[in-house]
Design a protein around this motif. Structure first.
Motif, PDB file in Angstrom:
ATOM      1  N   SER A  21       1.314  -1.451  -0.229  1.00 47.04           N
ATOM      2  CA  SER A  21       0.244   0.003   0.351  1.00 47.04           C
ATOM      3  C   SER A  21       1.442   1.433   0.026  1.00 47.04           C
ATOM      4  CB  SER A  21      -0.728  -0.043   1.136  1.00 47.04           C
ATOM      5  OG  SER A  21      -0.347   0.042   2.554  1.00 47.04           O
ATOM      6  N   ALA A  22       0.316   2.508  -0.512  1.00 49.58           N
ATOM      7  CA  ALA A  22       1.438   3.462  -0.443  1.00 49.58           C
ATOM      8  C   ALA A  22       1.517   3.916   1.280  1.00 49.58           C
ATOM      9  CB  ALA A  22       0.195   5.045  -0.405  1.00 49.58           C
ATOM     10  N   ALA A  23       0.929   3.381   2.142  1.00 54.64           N
ATOM     11  CA  ALA A  23       1.545   3.924   3.276  1.00 54.64           C
ATOM     12  C   ALA A  23       2.297   2.969   3.961  1.00 54.64           C
ATOM     13  CB  ALA A  23       0.475   3.670   4.631  1.00 54.64           C
ATOM     14  N   GLU A  24       2.304   1.803   3.518  1.00 55.94           N
ATOM     15  CA  GLU A  24       3.524   0.367   3.729  1.00 55.94           C
ATOM     16  C   GLU A  24       4.739   1.160   2.690  1.00 55.94           C
ATOM     17  OE1 GLU A  24       1.247  -3.779   3.950  1.00 55.94           O
ATOM     18  OE2 GLU A  24       1.302  -2.667   1.750  1.00 55.94           O
ATOM     19  N   LEU A  25       4.505   1.125   1.615  1.00 51.10           N
ATOM     20  CA  LEU A  25       5.761   1.690   0.945  1.00 51.10           C
ATOM     21  C   LEU A  25       6.527   3.291   1.233  1.00 51.10           C
ATOM     22  CD1 LEU A  25       7.714   1.469  -1.020  1.00 51.10           C
ATOM     23  CD2 LEU A  25       6.098   2.596  -3.040  1.00 51.10           C
ATOM     24  N   GLU A  26       5.676   3.710   1.798  1.00 54.30           N
ATOM     25  CA  GLU A  26       6.179   5.031   2.476  1.00 54.30           C
ATOM     26  C   GLU A  26       6.922   5.195   3.729  1.00 54.30           C
ATOM     27  OE1 GLU A  26       4.218   9.985   3.297  1.00 54.30           O
ATOM     28  OE2 GLU A  26       3.050   8.061   2.848  1.00 54.30           O
ATOM     29  N   GLY A  48      15.944   3.313  -7.485  1.00 56.71           N
ATOM     30  CA  GLY A  48      14.431   2.311  -7.152  1.00 56.71           C
ATOM     31  C   GLY A  48      13.430   3.154  -5.865  1.00 56.71           C
ATOM     32  N   HIS A  49      14.403   3.559  -4.825  1.00 58.33           N
ATOM     33  CA  HIS A  49      13.998   4.717  -3.811  1.00 58.33           C
ATOM     34  C   HIS A  49      13.145   6.137  -4.756  1.00 58.33           C
ATOM     35  CE1 HIS A  49      14.053   6.635   0.099  1.00 58.33           C
ATOM     36  NE2 HIS A  49      13.675   6.158  -0.058  1.00 58.33           N
ATOM     37  N   HIS A  50      13.990   6.774  -5.526  1.00 56.78           N
ATOM     38  CA  HIS A  50      12.454   7.765  -6.347  1.00 56.78           C
ATOM     39  C   HIS A  50      11.091   7.382  -7.122  1.00 56.78           C
ATOM     40  CE1 HIS A  50      15.310  11.173  -5.727  1.00 56.78           C
ATOM     41  NE2 HIS A  50      16.282  10.756  -6.720  1.00 56.78           N
ATOM     42  N   SER A  51      11.979   6.140  -8.093  1.00 55.11           N
ATOM     43  CA  SER A  51      10.743   4.841  -8.145  1.00 55.11           C
ATOM     44  C   SER A  51       9.410   4.722  -6.925  1.00 55.11           C
ATOM     45  CB  SER A  51      11.046   3.389  -8.859  1.00 55.11           C
ATOM     46  OG  SER A  51       9.887   2.879  -9.368  1.00 55.11           O
ATOM     47  N   GLY A  52       9.316   4.285  -6.098  1.00 56.99           N
ATOM     48  CA  GLY A  52       8.963   4.391  -4.751  1.00 56.99           C
ATOM     49  C   GLY A  52       8.057   5.659  -5.060  1.00 56.99           C
ATOM     50  N   GLU A  53       9.261   6.759  -4.620  1.00 54.93           N
ATOM     51  CA  GLU A  53       8.219   7.958  -4.391  1.00 54.93           C
ATOM     52  C   GLU A  53       6.972   8.499  -5.687  1.00 54.93           C
ATOM     53  OE1 GLU A  53      11.747  10.608  -4.248  1.00 54.93           O
ATOM     54  OE2 GLU A  53      11.544   9.929  -1.870  1.00 54.93           O
ATOM     55  N   ARG A  54       7.775   7.849  -5.947  1.00 53.04           N
ATOM     56  CA  ARG A  54       6.779   7.879  -7.587  1.00 53.04           C
ATOM     57  C   ARG A  54       5.413   7.226  -7.916  1.00 53.04           C
ATOM     58  NH1 ARG A  54       6.534   9.658 -13.475  1.00 53.04           N
ATOM     59  NH2 ARG A  54       4.477   9.968 -13.954  1.00 53.04           N
ATOM     60  N   ILE A  55       5.362   5.588  -6.670  1.00 53.97           N
ATOM     61  CA  ILE A  55       5.050   4.631  -7.129  1.00 53.97           C
ATOM     62  C   ILE A  55       3.635   6.224  -5.869  1.00 53.97           C
ATOM     63  CG2 ILE A  55       3.833   2.898  -6.157  1.00 53.97           C
ATOM     64  CD1 ILE A  55       7.066   1.797  -7.563  1.00 53.97           C
ATOM     65  N   ILE A  56       3.638   6.463  -4.900  1.00 56.01           N
ATOM     66  CA  ILE A  56       3.519   6.541  -3.863  1.00 56.01           C
ATOM     67  C   ILE A  56       2.099   7.719  -4.686  1.00 56.01           C
ATOM     68  CG2 ILE A  56       3.237   8.169  -1.877  1.00 56.01           C
ATOM     69  CD1 ILE A  56       5.624   6.007  -0.833  1.00 56.01           C
ATOM     70  N   GLU A  57       2.890   8.880  -5.737  1.00 54.00           N
ATOM     71  CA  GLU A  57       1.640   9.954  -6.330  1.00 54.00           C
ATOM     72  C   GLU A  57       0.930   8.626  -6.521  1.00 54.00           C
ATOM     73  OE1 GLU A  57       4.504  12.322  -7.926  1.00 54.00           O
ATOM     74  OE2 GLU A  57       6.091  12.816  -6.184  1.00 54.00           O
ATOM     75  N   ALA A  64      -8.941   8.205 -13.287  1.00 53.13           N
ATOM     76  CA  ALA A  64      -8.962   9.164 -14.356  1.00 53.13           C
ATOM     77  C   ALA A  64      -8.058  10.638 -14.269  1.00 53.13           C
ATOM     78  CB  ALA A  64     -10.593   9.782 -13.549  1.00 53.13           C
ATOM     79  N   ASP A  65      -7.696  10.457 -13.222  1.00 53.01           N
ATOM     80  CA  ASP A  65      -6.842  11.453 -13.363  1.00 53.01           C
ATOM     81  C   ASP A  65      -4.777  11.338 -13.360  1.00 53.01           C
ATOM     82  OD1 ASP A  65      -8.231  12.992 -12.501  1.00 53.01           O
ATOM     83  OD2 ASP A  65      -7.684  12.822  -9.961  1.00 53.01           O
ATOM     84  N   LEU A  66      -5.241   9.332 -13.714  1.00 47.32           N
ATOM     85  CA  LEU A  66      -3.270   8.838 -14.619  1.00 47.32           C
ATOM     86  C   LEU A  66      -3.149   9.718 -15.517  1.00 47.32           C
ATOM     87  CD1 LEU A  66      -3.806   5.666 -12.921  1.00 47.32           C
ATOM     88  CD2 LEU A  66      -2.279   7.221 -12.361  1.00 47.32           C
ATOM     89  N   THR A  67      -1.473  10.624 -15.792  1.00 45.32           N
ATOM     90  CA  THR A  67      -1.424  11.116 -17.076  1.00 45.32           C
ATOM     91  C   THR A  67      -0.832   9.766 -17.899  1.00 45.32           C
ATOM     92  OG1 THR A  67       1.131  11.471 -15.569  1.00 45.32           O
ATOM     93  CG2 THR A  67      -1.253  12.690 -15.366  1.00 45.32           C
ATOM     94  N   ASP A  68      -0.363  10.143 -19.154  1.00 43.58           N
ATOM     95  CA  ASP A  68       0.297   9.418 -19.509  1.00 43.58           C
ATOM     96  C   ASP A  68       1.589   9.014 -19.277  1.00 43.58           C
ATOM     97  OD1 ASP A  68      -0.941   9.272 -21.487  1.00 43.58           O
ATOM     98  OD2 ASP A  68      -0.531  10.590 -23.458  1.00 43.58           O
ATOM     99  N   GLY A 108       7.585  -0.952  -4.745  1.00 46.74           N
ATOM    100  CA  GLY A 108       6.274  -2.024  -4.142  1.00 46.74           C
ATOM    101  C   GLY A 108       5.900  -2.921  -4.276  1.00 46.74           C
ATOM    102  N   HIS A 109       6.778  -3.929  -4.975  1.00 42.08           N
ATOM    103  CA  HIS A 109       6.750  -4.942  -4.606  1.00 42.08           C
ATOM    104  C   HIS A 109       7.795  -5.797  -3.134  1.00 42.08           C
ATOM    105  CE1 HIS A 109       5.377  -8.959  -5.942  1.00 42.08           C
ATOM    106  NE2 HIS A 109       6.625  -9.721  -6.042  1.00 42.08           N
ATOM    107  N   ASP A 110       6.693  -6.510  -2.569  1.00 45.84           N
ATOM    108  CA  ASP A 110       7.022  -7.041  -1.877  1.00 45.84           C
ATOM    109  C   ASP A 110       7.214  -9.531  -1.498  1.00 45.84           C
ATOM    110  OD1 ASP A 110       8.473  -8.889   0.604  1.00 45.84           O
ATOM    111  OD2 ASP A 110       7.195  -7.657   2.146  1.00 45.84           O
TER     112      ASP A 110
END
Length: 115
Positions: A21-26, A48-57, A64-68, A108-110
């Motif tokens: 979840s976002a909370a677990e990843l954060e 990977g750390h930057h990717s995790g931050e982006r995954i949380i976002e 409907a709000d997801l961008t390309d 984001g994958h355990d």
């Protein structure tokens, strides 16, 4: 029968790959274990750390709000998790504290998480 679009496919793959979840990843990204693995992105933090931050976002957004750009990152996550999952430690007992697991968790994958 309706066929799924490439957008639907990558979103479904992302949902399957990202099992934290976002909370677990954060919470995970704040640990020393998280910060100890991965390729340096040039700013002292790993790719990977930057990717995790982006995954949380992404996890906090409505579909409907997801961008390309979000979908491109979702594809990048799927590619990484698929590729890296196939390269696990030789001994199962090494998995819980392995750099392999820690790296996947930054994305984001355990691998130890069920369901």
């Amino acid at each position: 029968m309706a066929t799924s679009s490439p957008t639907d496919n990558i979103r479904n793959q992302f949902k399957q790959d990202v099992n934290m979840s976002a909370a677990e990843l954060e919470k995970w990204l704040q640990t020393e274990e998280s910060k100890s693995v991965g390729l340096d992105s040039g700013d002292g933090s790993s790719v990977g750390h930057h990717s995790g931050e982006r995954i949380i976002e992404i996890l906090h957004k409505k579909a409907a709000d997801l961008t390309d750009d979000d979908e491109q990152h979702m594809h990048k996550v799927h590619s990484y998790v698929s590729r890296h999952s196939a390269q696990g430690p030789h001994h199962q007992e090494d998995v819980p504290t392995s750099r392999w697991r820690y790296s996947l968790m930054n994305w984001g994958h355990d691998p130890l998480k069920k369901g």
